[in-house]
Design an enzyme around this catalytic site. Structure first.
Site, short mmCIF file in Angstrom:
data_model
loop_
_atom_site.label_atom_id
_atom_site.label_comp_id
_atom_site.label_asym_id
_atom_site.label_seq_id
_atom_site.Cartn_x
_atom_site.Cartn_y
_atom_site.Cartn_z
N ASN A 152 -18.29 7.29 56.68
CA ASN A 152 -17.14 7.84 55.94
C ASN A 152 -16.84 9.20 56.53
O ASN A 152 -17.75 9.95 56.87
CB ASN A 152 -17.48 8.06 54.46
CG ASN A 152 -17.61 6.76 53.71
OD1 ASN A 152 -17.41 5.69 54.28
ND2 ASN A 152 -17.97 6.86 52.45
N GLY A 153 -15.56 9.56 56.57
CA GLY A 153 -15.21 10.90 57.07
C GLY A 153 -14.40 10.80 58.34
O GLY A 153 -13.87 9.75 58.69
N LYS A 210 5.69 15.80 36.51
CA LYS A 210 4.31 15.52 36.11
C LYS A 210 4.20 15.46 34.60
O LYS A 210 3.59 14.56 34.04
CB LYS A 210 3.34 16.61 36.59
CG LYS A 210 2.86 16.62 38.01
CD LYS A 210 1.96 15.52 38.44
CE LYS A 210 2.74 14.30 38.85
NZ LYS A 210 3.08 14.19 40.25
N LYS A 242 2.02 2.47 40.42
CA LYS A 242 1.57 3.36 41.50
C LYS A 242 2.45 3.20 42.73
O LYS A 242 2.72 4.14 43.44
CB LYS A 242 0.11 3.07 41.82
CG LYS A 242 -0.51 4.01 42.83
CD LYS A 242 -0.64 5.41 42.28
CE LYS A 242 -1.00 6.44 43.32
NZ LYS A 242 -0.64 7.81 42.89
N GLU A 252 8.66 19.37 40.33
CA GLU A 252 7.41 18.60 40.31
C GLU A 252 6.65 18.82 39.00
O GLU A 252 6.10 17.87 38.43
CB GLU A 252 6.56 18.98 41.54
CG GLU A 252 5.18 18.36 41.64
CD GLU A 252 5.18 16.83 41.69
OE1 GLU A 252 6.26 16.21 41.81
OE2 GLU A 252 4.09 16.25 41.57
N GLU A 289 5.99 12.34 33.08
CA GLU A 289 5.46 11.00 33.36
C GLU A 289 4.14 10.72 32.65
O GLU A 289 3.87 9.59 32.29
CB GLU A 289 5.38 10.70 34.86
CG GLU A 289 4.33 11.41 35.65
CD GLU A 289 4.33 11.01 37.13
OE1 GLU A 289 4.66 9.86 37.45
OE2 GLU A 289 3.97 11.85 37.95
N ARG A 328 -12.05 2.67 44.51
CA ARG A 328 -11.63 3.73 45.42
C ARG A 328 -10.59 3.24 46.44
O ARG A 328 -10.03 4.03 47.18
CB ARG A 328 -12.85 4.27 46.16
CG ARG A 328 -13.88 4.90 45.23
CD ARG A 328 -15.20 5.01 45.93
NE ARG A 328 -15.11 5.85 47.10
CZ ARG A 328 -15.35 7.14 47.11
NH1 ARG A 328 -15.72 7.74 46.02
NH2 ARG A 328 -15.24 7.84 48.22
N CYS A 353 -13.64 5.67 52.01
CA CYS A 353 -14.44 4.48 52.27
C CYS A 353 -15.67 4.48 51.36
O CYS A 353 -16.02 5.50 50.78
CB CYS A 353 -14.90 4.49 53.71
SG CYS A 353 -13.58 4.85 54.86
N TRP A 375 -11.30 2.43 54.21
CA TRP A 375 -9.92 2.86 53.94
C TRP A 375 -9.48 3.46 55.26
O TRP A 375 -9.99 4.49 55.69
CB TRP A 375 -9.95 3.87 52.80
CG TRP A 375 -8.71 4.69 52.62
CD1 TRP A 375 -8.45 5.89 53.19
CD2 TRP A 375 -7.60 4.40 51.78
NE1 TRP A 375 -7.23 6.35 52.77
CE2 TRP A 375 -6.68 5.47 51.90
CE3 TRP A 375 -7.27 3.34 50.94
CZ2 TRP A 375 -5.47 5.50 51.21
CZ3 TRP A 375 -6.07 3.39 50.25
CH2 TRP A 375 -5.19 4.45 50.39
N HIS A 428 23.74 28.81 34.15
CA HIS A 428 24.89 27.92 34.28
C HIS A 428 24.76 26.69 33.38
O HIS A 428 25.45 25.69 33.59
CB HIS A 428 25.05 27.49 35.74
CG HIS A 428 25.30 28.64 36.65
ND1 HIS A 428 26.48 29.35 36.65
CD2 HIS A 428 24.51 29.24 37.58
CE1 HIS A 428 26.42 30.32 37.54
NE2 HIS A 428 25.23 30.29 38.11
#
Ligand code: M6R
Length: 607
Positions: A98-99, A484, A602, A480, A487, A27, A2, A74, A503
């Site tokens: 916030n939090g 990364k 995204k 992963e 991309e 944000r 937030c 948020w 193999h």
């Protein structure tokens, strides 16, 4: 995350608040609001959605006044909606926050028992009630009322309080959430982030945890929670506004990699029960007695999180878990039905393939639990229960902090199922929780190793292909690492189970092929070592991610990046961090658009 902005001075506050909130838009948020002192009373305007909606509303409900607070929310506790939007007003007290208030359930019950009524689902409203209760009980000073209220609160907060009883001031406080005060001439500012107030002043005070600040137009007085005066220094901020948005980091992705210790802490917050050595997951009501098998569906990075989750759940709770690519799930007429728990993992909560898989499983009678970062997004809405990660908005297209917080959510599910079905003893659970709680510090240690990874990026950044190898719970981390790298740097990379190398992929290895090997101490270590000798024999260049104290690996690997010791089942949370950094620095070295790589979005809302 937030955003907070506050102003006290001679000018009209609303334009300053809106301008500040706009600077924090990057944000991400889902509702917004302002509260302004006007002739002895505070008036609040809030709305769901974007700031444009709020501005439109403010043309209808005009607010004038030179002391005000603004917020972009948020959602974490409670849906994105006007009633859950901040500021929250109780009696004469308005609060933006916030939090996460960790003990919000207990406090809410306690306040309700005194006859107080709540109008939102948020944890924030509790703070407004607590401060109001203090003032109603006769506390004269707003600073004292806030300090007294905060003594009852556990968790993370950056908050600003405005009260009708003290119309010339704002009271701010923080623990574990950022908050900065802007020192002006005859006016003062507060914000959750520098960009919000940078156009007004470069003189800033960074509040420390446990500090409470009282701002009037003429002065700023800071104390600790006990009321003892403090004098943190005023610093001059030299960043431009773009640097400030990224908190001084060159890209959002790098900022988000470094935010992981905080994001993991936030996702764990309030979800560990230390007496019973269990996870507190009241929001999802899991009963292992009713679960025959678990199927995890997800795409991309979230799928890799799901693959790690399979290891965690099977190890801790001994319940069989299948992992399915959401994009394949419904096209293979899956065997799923009543008695199955389907866990959908999605950062955005909007991925079309994952949503389709959820609908398919639901139609066949399975129970659906989602793990998502965006509250009230489509996938949680289509599910029977949702466990939200508290990573905050992820702006870089390459997922980093969303991934590690998904792993935490899965670890909590594994812990809870294992405790409930008795497969995980109290002692083993205690040890697991100890390890979980140590992760943020260890992740920070790993993330702080930028220099050696920058060197590696320059040394290997011109390679045409990369191979990533890992075994067991670190096989998904190899996948992963490869995802990364491709991309954001556009280098071809493949992730493989180390045991599978012989193999096929072994044919690719020569002196031009960097091979990144995830080799923490633990089950499978010896096997990985023998795979490495096969790479070495073909002159491949070995970059190893290994455990501190490993005496063996240096004799075979060309490069070694060390991570702290930790339980094997949680090692992916550490081994993935150097891979994120390696990809980042390779991409930066190659000069690609790190935060918005070509051809990627995204949120993938098409099948
Ligand atoms: O929002 P989701 O977690 O459902 O997104 C799934 C994938 O599209 C996402 O993880 C993608 O693979 C990332 N760009 C990877 O960094």
């Amino acid at each position: 995350m937030c955003g907070i902005v506050g102003y006290v001075g001679p000018r009209e506050s609303v334009p300053i608040l809106i301008e500040g909130l706009r600077k924090l838009e990057y944000r991400g948020y889902d509702s917004a609001g302002v509260a302004v002192h006007e002739k002895g009373e505070t008036r609040v305007v809030r709305c769901q959605g974007k700031l444009a909606n709020l501005e439109k509303q403010l043309t209808v409900t005009k607010l004038t006044g030179s002391v005000g607070i603004g917020h972009t929310r948020w959602a974490t506790h409670g849906r994105p909606s006007e009633t859950n939007a901040h500021p929250h007003r109780v009696g004469g007290v308005s609060v933006v926050h916030n939090g996460i208030i960790e003990n919000h359930m207990i406090l809410r019950q306690r306040l309700m028992a005194t006859g107080r009524k709540f109008s939102s689902e948020t944890d924030t409203e509790i703070v407004a009630h607590l401060v109001d209760a203090e003032l109603k009980a006769g506390v004269k000073d707003l600073g004292d009322a806030v300090r007294n209220a905060l003594k009852q609160v556990e968790g993370a907060y950056a908050l600003v309080v405005l009260s009708d009883s003290h119309p010339d001031r704002l009271v701010c406080a923080k623990v574990a959430s950022p908050m900065v005060l802007g020192v002006g001439e005859g006016e003062n500012f507060v914000a959750s982030d520098i960009p919000a107030i940078l156009s007004h002043t470069r003189n800033m005070i960074f509040l420390e945890d446990g500090q409470v600040a009282e701002l009037t137009a003429q002065r700023i007085a800071i104390t600790d929670l006990a009321g003892r005066p403090m004098s943190p220094p005023v610093k001059s901020v030299v960043w431009n506004s773009t640097q400030a948005e990224k908190n001084g980091f060159k890209h959002f992705m790098l900022k988000e990699i470094h935010e992981q210790p905080r994001a993991v802490t936030d996702t764990l917050r309030g979800r560990i029960e230390l007496e019973q050595h269990d996870a507190l997951l009241d929001e999802v009501q899991l009963d292992p007695a009713t679960i025959k098998k678990i199927i995890i569906v997800a795409c991309g990075t979230s799928n890799h999180a799901g693959m790690v989750g399979k290891f965690m759940i099977e190890q801790l709770a001994r319940i069989p878990v299948e992992c399915d690519l959401a994009s394949e799930f419904r096209y293979r007429d899956p065997i799923v039905g009543p008695g199955d728990l389907v866990i959908a993992v999605s950062q955005s909560g909007e991925t079309a393939d994952t949503l389709a898989a959820v609908k398919e499983a639901k139609a066949k009678g399975a129970r659906i639990l989602s793990i998502a970062n965006v509250v009230d997004s489509s996938i949680p809405r289509a599910s029977d229960g949702a466990l939200y990660t508290h990573a905050g908005p992820e702006i870089g297209v390459a997922s980093t902090k969303a991934f590690t917080t998904q792993l935490i959510a899965l670890a909590l599910i594994a812990l809870h199922l294992g405790r409930k079905n008795g497969k995980l003893s109290k002692e083993a659970a205690k040890q697991f929780i100890d390890e979980l709680l140590q992760l943020p510090i260890k992740m920070k240690e790993v993330a702080d190793q930028a220099a050696p990874l920058q060197v590696l990026a320059r040394r290997y950044g011109n390679a045409r292909d990369f191979l990533f190898l890992g075994r067991g719970i670190n096989h998904p981390i190899a996948l992963e690492g490869a995802l990364k790298l491709k991309e954001i740097s556009y280098i071809h990379a493949e992730g493989y189970s180390a045991g599978e190398m012989k193999h096929g992929p072994i044919a690719l290895i020569d002196e031009h092929m960097p091979v990144v090997v995830i080799a923490p101490k633990g089950p499978g270590y010896e096997k990985v070592m023998s795979n490495l000798t096969e790479v070495k024999a073909r002159e491949g260049k070995i970059i190893a991610i290994a455990t501190r104290g490993d005496q063996e690996i240096g004799s075979i690997a060309d490069e070694v990046i060390l991570i702290p010791e930790c339980a094997s089942v949680l090692s992916p949370l550490l081994t993935v961090v150097p891979l994120q950094l390696l990809s980042y620095y390779v991409a930066d070295f190659k000069g690609t658009d790190v935060d918005q790589p070509r051809n990627l979005a995204k949120s993938v809302t098409v099948e």
